[in-house]
Write a protein that holds these residues in place. Structure first.
Motif, PDB file in Angstrom:
ATOM      1  N   ILE A 105     -25.750 -25.330  48.866  1.00  0.00           N
ATOM      2  CA  ILE A 105     -26.382 -24.116  49.479  1.00  0.00           C
ATOM      3  C   ILE A 105     -26.690 -24.010  51.025  1.00  0.00           C
ATOM      4  O   ILE A 105     -26.182 -23.232  51.860  1.00  0.00           O
ATOM      5  CB  ILE A 105     -27.508 -23.631  48.766  1.00  0.00           C
ATOM      6  CG1 ILE A 105     -27.006 -23.188  47.260  1.00  0.00           C
ATOM      7  CG2 ILE A 105     -28.360 -22.079  49.346  1.00  0.00           C
ATOM      8  CD1 ILE A 105     -28.326 -23.020  46.334  1.00  0.00           C
ATOM      9  N   THR A 106     -27.303 -25.384  51.607  1.00  0.00           N
ATOM     10  CA  THR A 106     -27.482 -25.618  52.788  1.00  0.00           C
ATOM     11  C   THR A 106     -26.019 -25.490  53.640  1.00  0.00           C
ATOM     12  O   THR A 106     -26.274 -24.882  54.919  1.00  0.00           O
ATOM     13  CB  THR A 106     -27.973 -26.925  53.037  1.00  0.00           C
ATOM     14  OG1 THR A 106     -29.564 -26.855  52.322  1.00  0.00           O
ATOM     15  CG2 THR A 106     -28.367 -27.284  54.382  1.00  0.00           C
ATOM     16  N   ASN A 107     -25.283 -26.093  53.244  1.00  0.00           N
ATOM     17  CA  ASN A 107     -23.814 -26.181  53.879  1.00  0.00           C
ATOM     18  C   ASN A 107     -23.252 -24.653  53.834  1.00  0.00           C
ATOM     19  O   ASN A 107     -22.794 -24.115  55.020  1.00  0.00           O
ATOM     20  CB  ASN A 107     -22.749 -26.823  52.963  1.00  0.00           C
ATOM     21  CG  ASN A 107     -23.216 -28.535  53.220  1.00  0.00           C
ATOM     22  OD1 ASN A 107     -23.960 -28.794  54.307  1.00  0.00           O
ATOM     23  ND2 ASN A 107     -22.673 -29.422  52.432  1.00  0.00           N
ATOM     24  N   ILE A 108     -23.387 -23.824  52.748  1.00  0.00           N
ATOM     25  CA  ILE A 108     -23.013 -22.290  52.742  1.00  0.00           C
ATOM     26  C   ILE A 108     -23.626 -21.591  53.848  1.00  0.00           C
ATOM     27  O   ILE A 108     -22.950 -20.861  54.687  1.00  0.00           O
ATOM     28  CB  ILE A 108     -22.939 -21.845  51.330  1.00  0.00           C
ATOM     29  CG1 ILE A 108     -22.234 -22.516  50.307  1.00  0.00           C
ATOM     30  CG2 ILE A 108     -22.832 -20.434  51.437  1.00  0.00           C
ATOM     31  CD1 ILE A 108     -22.404 -22.241  49.017  1.00  0.00           C
ATOM     32  N   LEU A 109     -25.018 -21.671  53.756  1.00  0.00           N
ATOM     33  CA  LEU A 109     -25.792 -21.067  54.852  1.00  0.00           C
ATOM     34  C   LEU A 109     -25.328 -21.137  56.297  1.00  0.00           C
ATOM     35  O   LEU A 109     -24.749 -20.451  57.106  1.00  0.00           O
ATOM     36  CB  LEU A 109     -27.180 -21.167  54.752  1.00  0.00           C
ATOM     37  CG  LEU A 109     -27.680 -20.746  53.370  1.00  0.00           C
ATOM     38  CD1 LEU A 109     -29.380 -21.126  53.351  1.00  0.00           C
ATOM     39  CD2 LEU A 109     -27.685 -19.258  53.055  1.00  0.00           C
TER      40      LEU A 109
END
Length: 215
Positions: free
Chosen positions: A183-187
């Motif tokens: 999720i961190t990477n996606i954001l």
């Protein structure tokens, strides 16, 4: 009925009969074009292409069963010289890239059909590619973006379906900490402020789609 060899022979593929009728009227009014077949889904499109070998195919992307991009892939693998124009409501750069990578030679928004279709058919038939300026600009805007990995797309799709991190971890058989990392990477890659913003961007750009349940 014999069809003149000089006519551009067209196959139209869309699950909306009204749109197919509109295209038929538009195309058949032209002296150099003839609609030779229609299909309402991807599987039917492949069959009709084999039977009629059209010069130009007009392909919707969102259809029940086999979607447009899968149908383009299948037709191109069998007929590498197939000339296919995508007709869609989607401007998302990821959808456009998928269609072009599958082998589409043109891309038209359905709202612009009356203004752009006939010219695009003639251009693609002549061996050119046709992408509207606003879609070309969208592609250019995201050309240097980092692409989401397949696993990140899976996570984003599950977020869009309303799943919490624990459920996503269970569904993908990975740890909750790994989900948080994705999720961190996606954001970061999407320039999103939170999960909801990431889903909105994902839908707008065509990275993910919302599927309505079958009745």
């Amino acid at each position: 009925m014999n069809i003149s060899p000089n006519l551009i022979r067209i196959l139209t593929v869309d699950d909306h009969a009204l749109l197919r009728e509109g295209i038929a009227a538009l195309v058949n009014a032209e002296p150099d074009m003839k609609l030779v077949a229609e299909a309402s889904n991807g599987e039917e499109a492949i069959e009709k292409f084999r039977s009629h070998r059209p010069d130009v195919t007009l392909m919707d992307l969102q259809m029940p069963g086999l979607n447009g991009i899968e149908a383009i892939n299948r037709i191109q693998s069998e007929f590498p010289n197939a000339r296919i124009i995508v007709l869609t409501t989607y401007t998302g750069d990821v959808q456009v890239l998928r269609a072009l990578k599958a082998g589409a030679r043109g891309y038209i928004l359905k709202g612009h059909v009356h203004r752009e279709l006939l010219e695009a058919i003639r251009a693609v038939h002549a061996g050119q590619k046709r992408i509207p300026p606003e879609i070309a600009a969208e592609l250019a805007d995201h050309a240097t973006d980092d692409e989401l990995t397949l696993r990140e797309i899976d996570v984003l799709r599950l977020i869009a379906a309303g799943n919490a991190n624990k459920l996503i971890a269970d569904r993908l058989s990975i740890g909750e900490a790994t989900v948080k990392g994705h999720i961190t990477n996606i954001l970061s890659k999407l320039g999103a402020s939170d999960r909801t913003h990431a889903v909105t961007i994902g839908l707008t750009r065509g990275i993910i789609e919302l599927h309505t349940p079958q009745k």
